[in-house]
Design a protein around this motif. Structure first.
Motif, PDB file in Angstrom:
ATOM      1  N   ARG A  98       0.997  47.113  55.875  1.00  0.00           N
ATOM      2  CA  ARG A  98      -0.272  46.375  55.855  1.00  0.00           C
ATOM      3  C   ARG A  98      -0.371  45.329  56.959  1.00  0.00           C
ATOM      4  NH1 ARG A  98       0.265  41.438  53.153  1.00  0.00           N
ATOM      5  NH2 ARG A  98       2.249  41.176  52.059  1.00  0.00           N
ATOM      6  N   VAL A  99       0.725  45.047  57.652  1.00  0.00           N
ATOM      7  CA  VAL A  99       0.659  44.020  58.699  1.00  0.00           C
ATOM      8  C   VAL A  99       0.954  44.568  60.092  1.00  0.00           C
ATOM      9  CG1 VAL A  99       1.214  42.165  57.104  1.00  0.00           C
ATOM     10  CG2 VAL A  99       3.063  43.276  58.379  1.00  0.00           C
ATOM     11  N   ASN A 100       1.532  45.758  60.148  1.00  0.00           N
ATOM     12  CA  ASN A 100       1.985  46.292  61.432  1.00  0.00           C
ATOM     13  C   ASN A 100       1.092  47.382  61.982  1.00  0.00           C
ATOM     14  OD1 ASN A 100       4.179  44.627  61.370  1.00  0.00           O
ATOM     15  ND2 ASN A 100       5.712  46.271  61.360  1.00  0.00           N
ATOM     16  N   ALA A 101       1.141  47.546  63.309  1.00  0.00           N
ATOM     17  CA  ALA A 101       0.632  48.760  63.918  1.00  0.00           C
ATOM     18  C   ALA A 101       1.645  49.879  63.679  1.00  0.00           C
ATOM     19  CB  ALA A 101       0.425  48.549  65.412  1.00  0.00           C
ATOM     20  N   MET A 102       1.151  51.100  63.709  1.00  0.00           N
ATOM     21  CA  MET A 102       2.010  52.269  63.528  1.00  0.00           C
ATOM     22  C   MET A 102       1.868  53.172  64.748  1.00  0.00           C
ATOM     23  SD  MET A 102       3.377  51.740  60.545  1.00  0.00           S
ATOM     24  CE  MET A 102       4.122  53.341  60.208  1.00  0.00           C
ATOM     25  N   ALA A 103       2.946  53.816  65.122  1.00  0.00           N
ATOM     26  CA  ALA A 103       2.915  54.638  66.328  1.00  0.00           C
ATOM     27  C   ALA A 103       3.845  55.832  66.183  1.00  0.00           C
ATOM     28  CB  ALA A 103       3.324  53.809  67.539  1.00  0.00           C
ATOM     29  N   TRP A 104       3.604  56.818  67.034  1.00  0.00           N
ATOM     30  CA  TRP A 104       4.490  57.970  67.166  1.00  0.00           C
ATOM     31  C   TRP A 104       4.998  58.006  68.608  1.00  0.00           C
ATOM     32  CZ3 TRP A 104       6.209  60.906  63.242  1.00  0.00           C
ATOM     33  CH2 TRP A 104       5.505  60.883  62.038  1.00  0.00           C
ATOM     34  N   TYR A 105       6.290  58.190  68.737  1.00  0.00           N
ATOM     35  CA  TYR A 105       6.946  58.414  70.012  1.00  0.00           C
ATOM     36  C   TYR A 105       7.582  59.810  69.979  1.00  0.00           C
ATOM     37  CZ  TYR A 105       6.788  53.417  71.260  1.00  0.00           C
ATOM     38  OH  TYR A 105       6.394  52.141  71.592  1.00  0.00           O
ATOM     39  N   ARG A 106       7.960  60.287  71.147  1.00  0.00           N
ATOM     40  CA  ARG A 106       8.722  61.532  71.198  1.00  0.00           C
ATOM     41  C   ARG A 106       9.743  61.462  72.324  1.00  0.00           C
ATOM     42  NH1 ARG A 106       3.989  65.757  73.240  1.00  0.00           N
ATOM     43  NH2 ARG A 106       3.828  65.002  75.396  1.00  0.00           N
TER      44      ARG A 106
END
Length: 115
Positions: free
Chosen positions: A30-38
Motif C-alpha cells: 500500500r505504500v510502495n511502487a511495484m515493478a518487474w525486472y528481467r
C-alpha cells in the motif's frame, strides 16, 4: 522477513502470452511502487515495467504495446500480462517493491520463449 511471492512463468512459443503474478505483504504493497525486472543469461538486470501507487505506469521501450502491468489493491498483487512474446523476452523475471516501505525482491520466475 518480507517476501514477494511470484508465479506464472513457463515455456511458451513465440507470439504466445503469459501472465506473471507477485503477491506482497499489505504493509508494503500500500505504500510502495511495484515493478518487474528481467535478467537474461549474460546480461544485466533491466527494468521492464513499473506501476506507482497512483496507477501510473512506465515501460521499457522493448515491451511497450506488448506488456501490461497492473495492480490489484484488494489482493496486494501486481501482474505482468505479456503478449506477443518474442524469443528475446526469455529471461528470469523478478518482482520488485520499492518506496517508503523499503526495497524488496522476489525470488524470480523463468520465462522461456521458443522460436
Amino acid at each position: 522477513q518480507v517476501q514477494l511471492v511470484e508465479s506464472g512463468g513457463g515455456l511458451v512459443q513465440a507470439g504466445g502470452s503469459l501472465r506473471l503474478s507477485c503477491a506482497a505483504p499489505e504493509s508494503i504493497f500500500r505504500v510502495n511502487a511495484m515493478a518487474w525486472y528481467r535478467q537474461a543469461p549474460g546480461k544485466q538486470r533491466e527494468l521492464v515495467a513499473t506501476i506507482f501507487r497512483t496507477g501510473n505506469t512506465n515501460y521499457a521501450d522493448s515491451v511497450k504495446g506488448r506488456f501490461t502491468i497492473s495492480r490489484d489493491n484488494a489482493k496486494n498483487t501486481v501482474y505482468l500480462q505479456m503478449n506477443s512474446l518474442k524469443p528475446e523476452d526469455t529471461a528470469v523475471y523478478y518482482c520488485n517493491s520499492v518506496g517508503p516501505g523499503g526495497n524488496y525482491w522476489g525470488q524470480g520466475t523463468q520465462v522461456t520463449v521458443s522460436s
